[in-house]
Design a protein around this motif. Structure first.
Motif, PDB file in Angstrom:
ATOM      1  N   HIS A  75      78.611  12.081  10.403  1.00  0.00           N
ATOM      2  CA  HIS A  75      79.434  13.269  10.626  1.00  0.00           C
ATOM      3  C   HIS A  75      78.941  14.424   9.755  1.00  0.00           C
ATOM      4  O   HIS A  75      78.813  15.560  10.229  1.00  0.00           O
ATOM      5  CB  HIS A  75      80.896  12.954  10.308  1.00  0.00           C
ATOM      6  N   GLN A  76      78.652  14.147   8.488  1.00  0.00           N
ATOM      7  CA  GLN A  76      78.169  15.188   7.581  1.00  0.00           C
ATOM      8  C   GLN A  76      76.802  15.717   8.014  1.00  0.00           C
ATOM      9  O   GLN A  76      76.477  16.883   7.774  1.00  0.00           O
ATOM     10  CB  GLN A  76      78.105  14.643   6.153  1.00  0.00           C
ATOM     11  N   ALA A  77      76.010  14.870   8.684  1.00  0.00           N
ATOM     12  CA  ALA A  77      74.694  15.292   9.168  1.00  0.00           C
ATOM     13  C   ALA A  77      74.785  16.000  10.520  1.00  0.00           C
ATOM     14  O   ALA A  77      73.747  16.446  11.048  1.00  0.00           O
ATOM     15  CB  ALA A  77      73.766  14.087   9.289  1.00  0.00           C
ATOM     16  N   GLY A  78      75.985  16.112  11.081  1.00  0.00           N
ATOM     17  CA  GLY A  78      76.162  16.801  12.359  1.00  0.00           C
ATOM     18  C   GLY A  78      75.761  15.985  13.565  1.00  0.00           C
ATOM     19  O   GLY A  78      75.580  16.542  14.661  1.00  0.00           O
ATOM     20  N   VAL A  79      75.645  14.671  13.405  1.00  0.00           N
ATOM     21  CA  VAL A  79      75.182  13.828  14.508  1.00  0.00           C
ATOM     22  C   VAL A  79      76.185  13.802  15.652  1.00  0.00           C
ATOM     23  O   VAL A  79      75.829  13.937  16.825  1.00  0.00           O
ATOM     24  CB  VAL A  79      74.900  12.394  13.999  1.00  0.00           C
TER      25      VAL A  79
END
Length: 267
Positions: A75-79
């Motif tokens: 989620h933090q990586a925008g996946v």
């Protein structure tokens, strides 16, 4: 069988989006759990609603703690956001996305552990709660979803929802982003927001408070209600048990991607 097909199709799209972890040579430590095993564990928790610590590690090959960390890491990586945008582009190519109109609505859910984006719910005796604010295309395909406290008024999230619609590519020319019309119930009745929506080049169709039922907007708005029912099929999203808002938002994004994938593959 359907769930296996969906998992395979989801993994095909998700794997290229996952950032590669640098290999550690001097202190390698324990071998990292397989990403696909973590995805299957995340999907199982989302569908069944069980606690992360109750996930059977022997069955999936990844512990509940590992699946939770992988969910937040991606989620933090925008996946999850990129996955959702990719599926929307595929729906556009397949001719299954209709941005001639957008539908907005919200739903309450109880927040058992309080946390970020919670507030006294006006429909649940002021118990801690949250809201899912959803915008879909004319057929009910989820475009964006926002998490807020249960005491936030629906109309305050109208413009953030419109602005949260991603640029939907997949076809030559300019990406799609703005619907031509927007339909909403009486909770969004405010002349100020009508003007702001029109300023974005969108025609608002919002029911007015104090008028009798039978405006006819229900014939356009029912798909967004159906989409909420699809989201609530994922039991982890019926009641908020995640204290951290970003974790719950990640589960919401995953659910929206699964709905888009179902409409693309199984319909």
């Amino acid at each position: 069988m359907r769930e296996e097909i969906l998992t395979d199709e989801l993994w095909t799209r998700l794997e290229p989006l996952i950032p590669q972890q640098p290999r550690r040579f001097r202190y390698p430590g324990r071998r990292r759990a397989d990403d696909r095993a973590a995805l299957e564990g995340i999907l199982f928790v989302t569908r069944t609603g069980i606690g992360w610590n109750r996930l059977p590690t022997a069955l999936f090959g990844a512990s509940g703690a590992t699946c939770w960390r992988r969910l937040t890491e991606w989620h933090q990586a925008g996946v999850w956001q990129r996955l959702h945008e990719q599926l929307l582009a595929e729906l556009r190519v397949a001719g299954r996305l209709d941005l001639s109109a957008a539908l907005v609505d919200s739903t309450h859910l109880r927040a058992l552990k309080r946390g970020d984006h919670t507030g006294p719910s006006p429909v649940d005796r002021a118990r801690p709660g949250s809201k899912h604010h959803l915008i879909t295309d004319a057929t009910g395909t989820p475009l964006a979803v926002v998490l807020t406290g249960g005491n936030r008024h629906d109309v305050t999230q109208l413009l953030p929802l419109i602005d949260a619609i991603p640029r939907i590519r997949g076809m030559p020319g300019r990406p799609l982003r703005r619907p031509r019309r927007i339909y909403a119930d009486r909770g969004y009745d405010h002349d100020k927001y009508r003007r702001l929506v029109r300023a974005r080049g969108i025609t608002p169709h919002i029911a007015r408070r104090g008028t009798g039922h039978g405006s006819g907007l229900g014939t356009h708005r029912w798909p967004v209600e159906r989409t909420f029912a699809w989201i609530k099929n994922y039991r982890r999203l019926r009641v908020r048990t995640e204290r951290r808002a970003d974790v719950h938002q990640a589960l919401l994004s995953l659910a929206c991607s699964m709905i888009c994938l179902r409409r693309l593959i199984l319909n």
